[in-house]
Write a protein that holds these residues in place. Sequence first.
Motif, short mmCIF file in Angstrom:
data_model
loop_
_atom_site.label_atom_id
_atom_site.label_comp_id
_atom_site.label_asym_id
_atom_site.label_seq_id
_atom_site.Cartn_x
_atom_site.Cartn_y
_atom_site.Cartn_z
N LEU A 35 0.89 -1.23 0.10
CA LEU A 35 0.21 -0.12 -0.07
C LEU A 35 0.84 1.27 0.04
CD1 LEU A 35 -2.49 -1.22 2.72
CD2 LEU A 35 -2.86 -1.21 0.28
N ARG A 36 2.07 1.24 0.24
CA ARG A 36 3.05 2.40 0.47
C ARG A 36 2.45 3.21 1.60
NH1 ARG A 36 7.75 1.20 -2.01
NH2 ARG A 36 7.26 0.11 -3.70
N ASP A 37 1.81 2.62 2.36
CA ASP A 37 1.34 3.33 3.79
C ASP A 37 1.37 2.61 5.02
OD1 ASP A 37 0.14 5.18 5.02
OD2 ASP A 37 -1.89 4.66 4.63
N PHE A 38 1.34 3.12 6.31
CA PHE A 38 1.46 2.34 7.30
C PHE A 38 -0.04 2.56 8.26
CE2 PHE A 38 5.84 4.01 6.61
CZ PHE A 38 6.72 2.68 6.33
N PRO A 39 -0.98 1.65 7.71
CA PRO A 39 -2.25 1.74 8.59
C PRO A 39 -2.07 1.39 9.88
CG PRO A 39 -2.11 0.10 7.04
CD PRO A 39 -1.09 0.58 6.87
N ILE A 40 -2.33 2.20 10.99
CA ILE A 40 -2.17 1.84 12.34
C ILE A 40 -3.78 2.00 13.05
CG2 ILE A 40 -1.21 2.13 14.81
CD1 ILE A 40 1.30 2.95 12.89
N GLY A 41 -4.17 1.18 13.83
CA GLY A 41 -5.35 1.48 14.53
C GLY A 41 -5.60 0.30 15.52
N TRP A 42 -6.74 0.34 16.37
CA TRP A 42 -6.91 -0.68 17.51
C TRP A 42 -7.17 -2.01 16.92
CZ3 TRP A 42 -5.31 -0.17 21.90
CH2 TRP A 42 -5.20 1.05 22.73
N PRO A 43 -8.12 -2.16 15.77
CA PRO A 43 -8.23 -3.48 15.47
C PRO A 43 -6.86 -4.05 15.00
CG PRO A 43 -9.72 -1.96 14.26
CD PRO A 43 -8.69 -1.09 15.03
N ILE A 44 -5.95 -3.43 14.26
CA ILE A 44 -4.84 -3.95 13.84
C ILE A 44 -3.88 -4.44 15.23
CG2 ILE A 44 -2.78 -3.45 12.54
CD1 ILE A 44 -4.46 -1.55 10.74
N PHE A 45 -3.82 -3.31 16.04
CA PHE A 45 -3.05 -3.60 17.13
C PHE A 45 -3.50 -5.08 17.94
CE2 PHE A 45 -2.37 -2.97 21.86
CZ PHE A 45 -1.06 -2.99 21.84
N ILE A 46 -4.86 -5.10 18.04
CA ILE A 46 -5.54 -6.01 18.99
C ILE A 46 -5.31 -7.34 18.20
CG2 ILE A 46 -7.52 -7.03 19.81
CD1 ILE A 46 -8.63 -4.29 20.35
N GLY A 47 -5.47 -7.31 16.90
CA GLY A 47 -4.96 -8.43 16.07
C GLY A 47 -3.61 -9.02 16.25
N ASN A 48 -2.60 -8.11 16.07
CA ASN A 48 -1.57 -8.40 16.31
C ASN A 48 -0.92 -9.00 17.72
OD1 ASN A 48 1.34 -8.28 15.62
ND2 ASN A 48 1.21 -5.97 15.46
N VAL A 49 -1.66 -8.49 18.68
CA VAL A 49 -1.56 -9.14 20.27
C VAL A 49 -1.82 -10.48 20.06
CG1 VAL A 49 -2.21 -9.06 22.32
CG2 VAL A 49 -1.68 -6.86 21.33
N LEU A 50 -3.08 -10.68 19.52
CA LEU A 50 -3.80 -12.13 19.44
C LEU A 50 -2.78 -13.15 18.76
CD1 LEU A 50 -7.34 -11.24 19.02
CD2 LEU A 50 -6.37 -12.09 20.99
N ILE A 51 -2.35 -12.54 17.59
CA ILE A 51 -1.38 -13.44 16.87
C ILE A 51 -0.11 -13.81 17.90
CG2 ILE A 51 -0.08 -13.73 14.66
CD1 ILE A 51 -2.24 -12.11 13.38
N SER A 52 0.27 -12.59 18.22
CA SER A 52 1.63 -12.84 19.03
C SER A 52 1.34 -13.63 20.24
CB SER A 52 2.12 -11.18 19.53
OG SER A 52 2.19 -10.45 18.43
N GLY A 53 0.33 -13.77 20.96
CA GLY A 53 0.07 -14.43 22.06
C GLY A 53 -0.09 -15.89 21.52
N LEU A 54 -0.96 -16.26 20.30
CA LEU A 54 -0.95 -17.46 19.96
C LEU A 54 0.65 -18.28 19.48
CD1 LEU A 54 -4.11 -17.47 17.83
CD2 LEU A 54 -3.70 -18.64 20.13
N VAL A 55 1.19 -17.33 18.80
CA VAL A 55 2.52 -18.03 18.39
C VAL A 55 3.47 -17.92 19.40
CG1 VAL A 55 4.27 -17.46 16.60
CG2 VAL A 55 1.97 -16.96 16.16
N GLY A 56 3.30 -16.89 20.31
CA GLY A 56 4.47 -16.73 21.58
C GLY A 56 4.00 -18.07 22.39
N TRP A 57 2.80 -18.53 22.62
CA TRP A 57 2.51 -19.58 23.52
C TRP A 57 3.11 -20.87 22.87
CZ3 TRP A 57 1.17 -20.89 28.08
CH2 TRP A 57 0.62 -22.26 28.46
#
Lengths: 155, 158
Positions: A35-57
Amino acid sequence: MRTIAPLQVMNLGKSFVIFFLVTSLAWIAANYVILRDFPIGWPIFIGNVLISGLVGWWWYKRSYHARFSWDQEGFELQWGSGNKSSKEWQDFSRVSLFHEGYGRFVVRLYQDDGARVDIPASDLKLDPSDFRFEVMELIESKSPAEGSRNAGKES
Amino acid sequence: MKVKDYLLKLEDNLMLGGGKWVADFNESFWDYPMGDLVFDMFVTATVRAKGFFLSRVAAWLTTPNYYVACFAYSKDPELKRFHEVLTTISKFLKEEEFAWAWLVIPHEGSFSRKARAMVEHSDSKEIGIALVDLDSLEMINAASYWSRRMTRFIKCFK
């Protein structure tokens, strides 16, 4: 044989942080390429946390989770799903309490040839100081010539 | 206070408490044989502090990396083997290239006048020496720099 394998919060946290940084950087890189852009928002952040939690576990259970068993004869130490390391107390001649930093202690066992094994006492939620004395007694009781380790030396 | 209780507090103070201001005391041995002696406790340290990346870089740039140690020896409150203890420690410092050491001699009772005099008149520069009376909680230290410096870090009675 007594076995302990409690949840090791520091190791789980380390695993989570590693994958949070990896997924965040991957997300930023992918968006920049597409996209040549850096979209940042709560849904992205929460998704990131969930993915990190699962993979981290998963990574924690695979690599960082310590499982320790011991009895009067020896012990077994396993990190994640890796190979079990089995040793006998009589293989060791000296014990120390080693501070790794941030209040985390390991009980360090030395063999006569200088090789050493660390038992992660703090990670295993053992009292490091008490466990050190327990290990010293086990090693002393299993030494080849009991009571002769300090032969010729003062009592 | 018992000697073992005091040594546990001393170990904790060196590794997690005020000892951090002097060196990073990170490894502790109990009943450590050295020469013909068996020290009650022997704690080793490096003076280069650890931490996260920037702290490590700053320490690497500003602090020399040398090793130091703290010995505790309670088996000879009369100091009949005082010279032998100092010689053993000096030999260890030289062989292992440690810069300096502290020697703590705890005892559940008062020290004799002779023992006090021996410590007060000790002229060892690289070994800080202190007698710790665990009944009266009194400390007697030698006159050297390390002996004077160590007192605040080994004063852990509570």
